[in-house]
Design an enzyme around this catalytic site. Structure first.
Site, PDB file in Angstrom:
ATOM      1  N   ARG A 248      50.035  11.242  11.081  1.00 55.70           N
ATOM      2  CA  ARG A 248      50.565  13.299  10.927  1.00 55.70           C
ATOM      3  C   ARG A 248      52.017  13.446  11.881  1.00 55.70           C
ATOM      4  O   ARG A 248      51.948  14.515  12.325  1.00 55.70           O
ATOM      5  CB  ARG A 248      49.300  13.277  12.413  1.00 55.70           C
ATOM      6  CG  ARG A 248      49.147  14.661  12.637  1.00 55.70           C
ATOM      7  CD  ARG A 248      47.251  15.029  12.430  1.00 55.70           C
ATOM      8  NE  ARG A 248      47.410  16.140  13.097  1.00 55.70           N
ATOM      9  CZ  ARG A 248      46.923  17.434  14.351  1.00 55.70           C
ATOM     10  NH1 ARG A 248      46.527  16.409  14.924  1.00 55.70           N
ATOM     11  NH2 ARG A 248      46.807  18.249  14.306  1.00 55.70           N
TER      12      ARG A 248
ATOM     13  N   ASN B 230      46.031  21.018  17.929  1.00 55.41           N
ATOM     14  CA  ASN B 230      45.829  20.836  19.176  1.00 55.41           C
ATOM     15  C   ASN B 230      45.217  20.130  20.344  1.00 55.41           C
ATOM     16  O   ASN B 230      44.539  20.262  20.927  1.00 55.41           O
ATOM     17  CB  ASN B 230      44.397  22.331  19.479  1.00 55.41           C
ATOM     18  CG  ASN B 230      44.604  23.029  18.724  1.00 55.41           C
ATOM     19  OD1 ASN B 230      45.292  23.598  20.065  1.00 55.41           O
ATOM     20  ND2 ASN B 230      43.861  24.507  18.416  1.00 55.41           N
TER      21      ASN B 230
ATOM     22  N   ASP C 235      36.842  12.143   6.302  1.00 52.24           N
ATOM     23  CA  ASP C 235      36.648  11.660   4.717  1.00 52.24           C
ATOM     24  C   ASP C 235      35.190  10.668   5.298  1.00 52.24           C
ATOM     25  O   ASP C 235      35.487   9.509   5.177  1.00 52.24           O
ATOM     26  CB  ASP C 235      37.944  10.952   4.060  1.00 52.24           C
ATOM     27  CG  ASP C 235      37.270  10.840   3.101  1.00 52.24           C
ATOM     28  OD1 ASP C 235      36.177  10.438   2.682  1.00 52.24           O
ATOM     29  OD2 ASP C 235      38.533   9.601   2.569  1.00 52.24           O
TER      30      ASP C 235
ATOM     31  N   SER D  25      34.072   6.899   4.717  1.00 52.02           N
ATOM     32  CA  SER D  25      35.708   6.204   4.470  1.00 52.02           C
ATOM     33  C   SER D  25      37.166   6.570   4.529  1.00 52.02           C
ATOM     34  O   SER D  25      38.138   6.518   5.076  1.00 52.02           O
ATOM     35  CB  SER D  25      35.934   5.549   2.859  1.00 52.02           C
ATOM     36  OG  SER D  25      36.769   6.847   1.831  1.00 52.02           O
TER      37      SER D  25
HETATM   38  C1  HEM Z   1      48.647  21.952   4.232  1.00 51.70           C
HETATM   39  C2  HEM Z   1      48.440  21.708   5.648  1.00 51.70           C
HETATM   40  C3  HEM Z   1      48.147  20.454   6.769  1.00 51.70           C
HETATM   41  C4  HEM Z   1      46.675  20.866   7.538  1.00 51.70           C
HETATM   42  C5  HEM Z   1      46.646  22.840   7.963  1.00 51.70           C
HETATM   43  C6  HEM Z   1      46.797  20.081   8.765  1.00 51.70           C
HETATM   44  C7  HEM Z   1      45.737  20.386   9.760  1.00 51.70           C
HETATM   45  C8  HEM Z   1      45.170  19.137  10.354  1.00 51.70           C
HETATM   46  C9  HEM Z   1      44.205  19.463  11.092  1.00 51.70           C
HETATM   47  C10 HEM Z   1      43.566  20.611  12.164  1.00 51.70           C
HETATM   48  C11 HEM Z   1      44.005  17.902  11.822  1.00 51.70           C
HETATM   49  C12 HEM Z   1      42.994  17.626  13.112  1.00 51.70           C
HETATM   50  C13 HEM Z   1      43.478  17.897  14.074  1.00 51.70           C
HETATM   51  C14 HEM Z   1      43.259  17.616  15.321  1.00 51.70           C
HETATM   52  O1  HEM Z   1      41.930  18.407  15.403  1.00 51.70           O
HETATM   53  O2  HEM Z   1      42.701  16.585  15.560  1.00 51.70           O
HETATM   54  C15 HEM Z   1      44.809  17.292  10.965  1.00 51.70           C
HETATM   55  C16 HEM Z   1      44.617  15.932  10.988  1.00 51.70           C
HETATM   56  C17 HEM Z   1      45.263  15.165   9.869  1.00 51.70           C
HETATM   57  N1  HEM Z   1      46.444  15.566   9.270  1.00 51.70           N
HETATM   58 FE1  HEM Z   1      46.890  16.901   8.628  1.00 51.70          FE
HETATM   59  N2  HEM Z   1      47.602  18.812   8.143  1.00 51.70           N
HETATM   60  C18 HEM Z   1      47.880  19.486   7.298  1.00 51.70           C
HETATM   61  C19 HEM Z   1      48.584  18.185   6.529  1.00 51.70           C
HETATM   62  C20 HEM Z   1      48.962  16.860   7.345  1.00 51.70           C
HETATM   63  C21 HEM Z   1      50.254  16.325   6.175  1.00 51.70           C
HETATM   64  C22 HEM Z   1      50.943  16.250   5.499  1.00 51.70           C
HETATM   65  C23 HEM Z   1      49.588  15.071   6.866  1.00 51.70           C
HETATM   66  C24 HEM Z   1      50.641  13.690   5.871  1.00 51.70           C
HETATM   67  C25 HEM Z   1      51.339  13.453   5.448  1.00 51.70           C
HETATM   68  C26 HEM Z   1      48.816  15.499   7.660  1.00 51.70           C
HETATM   69  C27 HEM Z   1      47.969  13.833   8.168  1.00 51.70           C
HETATM   70  C28 HEM Z   1      46.982  14.251   9.050  1.00 51.70           C
HETATM   71  C29 HEM Z   1      45.793  13.208   9.486  1.00 51.70           C
HETATM   72  C30 HEM Z   1      46.231  11.755   9.259  1.00 51.70           C
HETATM   73  C31 HEM Z   1      45.022  13.655  10.373  1.00 51.70           C
HETATM   74  C32 HEM Z   1      43.826  12.740  10.967  1.00 51.70           C
HETATM   75  C33 HEM Z   1      45.020  12.191  12.510  1.00 51.70           C
HETATM   76  C34 HEM Z   1      44.031  11.801  13.558  1.00 51.70           C
HETATM   77  O3  HEM Z   1      42.998  11.046  13.147  1.00 51.70           O
HETATM   78  O4  HEM Z   1      43.846  11.770  14.460  1.00 51.70           O
HETATM   79  N3  HEM Z   1      47.793  16.383   7.375  1.00 51.70           N
HETATM   80  N4  HEM Z   1      45.211  18.180  10.080  1.00 51.70           N
HETATM   81  C1  LIG Z   2      38.579  22.651  25.977  1.00 56.71           C
HETATM   82  O1  LIG Z   2      37.387  23.215  26.964  1.00 56.71           O
HETATM   83  C2  LIG Z   2      37.732  23.079  27.985  1.00 56.71           C
HETATM   84  C3  LIG Z   2      36.343  24.746  28.433  1.00 56.71           C
HETATM   85  O2  LIG Z   2      36.724  25.560  27.668  1.00 56.71           O
HETATM   86  C4  LIG Z   2      39.130  23.574  28.310  1.00 56.71           C
HETATM   87  O3  LIG Z   2      38.981  23.349  29.742  1.00 56.71           O
HETATM   88  C5  LIG Z   2      39.872  22.392  28.327  1.00 56.71           C
HETATM   89  O4  LIG Z   2      40.979  22.107  28.675  1.00 56.71           O
HETATM   90  C6  LIG Z   2      40.211  22.185  26.271  1.00 56.71           C
HETATM   91  N1  LIG Z   2      40.746  20.913  25.759  1.00 56.71           N
HETATM   92  C7  LIG Z   2      41.705  20.858  24.698  1.00 56.71           C
HETATM   93  C8  LIG Z   2      41.988  19.827  24.711  1.00 56.71           C
HETATM   94  O5  LIG Z   2      42.035  22.181  24.771  1.00 56.71           O
HETATM   95  C1  LIG Z   3      44.046  26.088  19.035  1.00 53.30           C
HETATM   96  O1  LIG Z   3      42.578  26.236  19.275  1.00 53.30           O
HETATM   97  C2  LIG Z   3      42.761  27.118  19.417  1.00 53.30           C
HETATM   98  C3  LIG Z   3      41.787  27.660  20.548  1.00 53.30           C
HETATM   99  O2  LIG Z   3      41.075  26.405  21.270  1.00 53.30           O
HETATM  100  C4  LIG Z   3      43.271  28.532  18.238  1.00 53.30           C
HETATM  101  O3  LIG Z   3      43.596  29.851  18.958  1.00 53.30           O
HETATM  102  C5  LIG Z   3      44.330  28.107  17.731  1.00 53.30           C
HETATM  103  O4  LIG Z   3      43.989  29.316  16.484  1.00 53.30           O
HETATM  104  C6  LIG Z   3      44.323  26.746  17.414  1.00 53.30           C
HETATM  105  N1  LIG Z   3      45.939  26.508  16.439  1.00 53.30           N
HETATM  106  C7  LIG Z   3      45.829  25.597  15.837  1.00 53.30           C
HETATM  107  C8  LIG Z   3      47.115  25.932  15.112  1.00 53.30           C
HETATM  108  O5  LIG Z   3      45.237  25.288  15.046  1.00 53.30           O
END
Ligand code: HEM
Ligand SMILES: *[C@@H]1O[C@H](CO)[C@@H](O)[C@H](O)[C@H]1NC(C)=O
Ligand SMILES: *[C@@H]1O[C@H](CO)[C@@H](O)[C@H](O)[C@H]1NC(C)=O
Ligand SMILES: *[C@@H]1O[C@H](CO)[C@@H](O)[C@H](O)[C@H]1NC(C)=O
Ligand SMILES: *[C@@H]1O[C@H](CO)[C@@H](O)[C@H](O)[C@H]1NC(C)=O
Ligand SMILES: *[C@@H]1O[C@H](CO)[C@@H](O)[C@H](O)[C@H]1NC(C)=O
Ligand SMILES: *[C@@H]1O[C@H](CO)[C@@H](O)[C@H](O)[C@H]1NC(C)=O
Ligand SMILES: *[C@@H]1O[C@H](CO)[C@@H](O)[C@H](O)[C@H]1NC(C)=O
Ligand SMILES: *[C@@H]1O[C@H](CO)[C@@H](O)[C@H](O)[C@H]1NC(C)=O
Length: 330
Positions: free
Chosen positions: A62, A96, A248, A251
């Site tokens: 990522r 984020n 997922d 798995s």
């Molecule tokens: C198509 C558009 C994509 C979007 C909108 C997207 C969005 C996201 C988001 C929101 C997360 C979770 C982050 C979090 O909340 O911690 C994530 C995780 C992840 N993404 Fe994507 N992603 C995209 C494409 C990709 C691509 C192209 C790759 C790699 C080739 C990828 C690999 C991953 C992996 C492996 C994770 C898990 C990360 C972890 O476990 O630390 N993603 N992605």
């Molecule tokens: C999660 O939410 C708490 C309280 O709203 C905030 O203080 C903290 O910065 C947030 N953490 C992340 C990683 O966004």
């Molecule tokens: C990151 O988190 C904020 C609120 O926590 C949200 O408003 C924003 O859309 C998020 N951005 C992405 C790219 O996910």
């Protein structure tokens, strides 16, 4: 040997080198002369440490994706805030703030600096670490031509505008990838990386609680049983930014085809996952992937990763070789 003969081949090869350097192409084993052990050092470190922290493999692929989508694959995702990098770096906002593993990258880089100071770029370190960690955890191998150079600018607002968001629909995803030279099929293939890894609730909680902007509304494209399960057992509030969810489930450590099966069952975690079945074109790509073998998916994924790794790279005399991946050389 017939045809152009040996001499012709040598001339063509030399021409290739010249053209290659003019275009500043990456090439396989770029460090063969300047740091012959470089790729082995990376690989050994990954093989020794990733088995103890397999979740980092997801983080690194990522990280590579995020690096490449902002100013090209130039290691800018690793930069800390300093006056010269801009006032907020990609690290600060990168969606984020869940990217981890920066210290791992720093340790690999210091081994390389000890072996051959100032030679191997941070951008190449990310590319190699991402590939080697995925391979170490049983995922696909892809070629990593090297020779990337490091950028010196990391800009938070550029990260926000270049990295696709989890709430993007298909046309927004298509545009985001097309801006980086990647097509719809590559979007579907690369999204397959969501077969591993985790997400925090806030990346998708709007689908459970506030889909139309009215509290209590859900995303109808998310399987309602799955949504109920997430609400009951995982993301109990809309603001929960600490609970993590396997993308997922069952798995999430295994690089396989089950992500695509989940998407077809409307259990992809993000709207961007669900978006892949909103057009007949992308839906048929998924059908084709599922209809083929895992080896076939790996081969196609590998081509897409190699292409992603070439996005807007800096080569030749562009950029620099950062000594410390977190800061621009002074
Ligand atoms: C198509 C558009 C994509 C979007 C909108 C997207 C969005 C996201 C988001 C929101 C997360 C979770 C982050 C979090 O909340 O911690 C994530 C995780 C992840 N993404 Fe994507 N992603 C995209 C494409 C990709 C691509 C192209 C790759 C790699 C080739 C990828 C690999 C991953 C992996 C492996 C994770 C898990 C990360 C972890 O476990 O630390 N993603 N992605
Ligand atoms: C999660 O939410 C708490 C309280 O709203 C905030 O203080 C903290 O910065 C947030 N953490 C992340 C990683 O966004
Ligand atoms: C990151 O988190 C904020 C609120 O926590 C949200 O408003 C924003 O859309 C998020 N951005 C992405 C790219 O996910
Ligand atoms: C970069 O930032 C991280 C986290 O804030 C910190 O641990 C690290 O020491 C910093 N590196 C440098 C070289 O400033
Ligand atoms: C970051 O990028 C945005 C958009 O390209 C630009 O407007 C802004 O000035 C940049 N910030 C810095 C500190 O360079
Ligand atoms: C960061 O940049 C933005 C716009 O480029 C500016 O409004 C803001 O004051 C800057 N903040 C700092 C701490 O320099
Ligand atoms: C997709 O999202 C974009 C940007 O938010 C919006 O302008 C467009 O109307 C949406 N397309 C569809 C088909 O919903
Ligand atoms: C629900 O969505 C609306 C519109 O996007 C937003 O203004 C509001 O802050 C959201 N509510 C919560 C609790 O996140
Ligand atoms: C699946 O594979 C079979 C045989 O290889 C082929 O006949 C069929 O058209 C394929 N279906 C799809 C959706 O690609």
């Amino acid at each position: 040997m017939s045809g152009i003969g040996y001499f012709g081949i040598v001339v063509l090869a030399l021409l290739g080198l010249v053209v290659g350097s003019v275009h500043g192409d990456l090439r396989m084993n770029y460090y063969a002369r300047s740091c012959p052990n470089a790729e082995k050092i990376v690989q050994d470190y990954v093989k020794r440490h990733i088995p103890n922290a397999p979740g980092l493999a997801a983080t690194f692929i990522r990280m590579h994706f995020h690096d490449c989508f902002v100013r090209g694959c130039d290691g800018s995702v690793l930069l800390n805030f300093t006056a010269s990098t801009g006032n907020q770096t990609e690290k600060v906002v990168v969606p984020n703030q869940t990217l981890r593993g920066f210290d791992f990258i720093d340790r690999v880089k210091s081994l390389l600096e000890a072996e051959c100071p100032g030679v191997v770029s941070c951008a190449d370190v990310i590319s190699l670490v991402a590939r080697d960690s995925i391979v170490t955890t049983g995922g696909p191998f892809w070629r990593v031509p090297t020779g990337r150079r490091d950028g010196s600018i990391s800009n938070a607002s550029e990260a926000l505008s270049n990295i696709p968001a989890p709430f993007f629909n298909l046309s927004a995803l298509q545009t985001s990838f097309a801006n980086k030279g990647l097509d719809l099929r590559e979007l579907v293939l690369l999204s397959g990386a969501h077969t591993i890894g985790i997400s925090i609730c806030t990346s998708f909680a709007n689908r459970l609680y506030n889909f139309t902007g009215v509290l209590g509304t859900q995303d109808p494209s998310l399987d309602s049983e799955y949504a109920a399960n997430l609400i009951a057992n995982k993301c109990r509030t809309i603001t929960d930014n600490t609970t993590i969810v396997e993308m997922d489930p069952g798995s999430f450590r295994t690089f396989d085809l089950s992500y695509y099966r989940l998407v077809l069952k409307r259990r992809g975690l993000f709207q961007s996952d669900a978006a892949l079945i909103t057009s007949s074109t992308t839906r048929s790509y998924i059908d084709q992937i599922l209809n083929g073998s895992l080896e076939n998916f790996f081969a196609e994924f590998a081509r897409a990763m190699e292409k992603m790794g070439r996005i807007e790279v800096k080569t030749g005399s562009q950029g620099e070789i950062r000594r410390n991946c977190a800061v621009v050389n002074s």
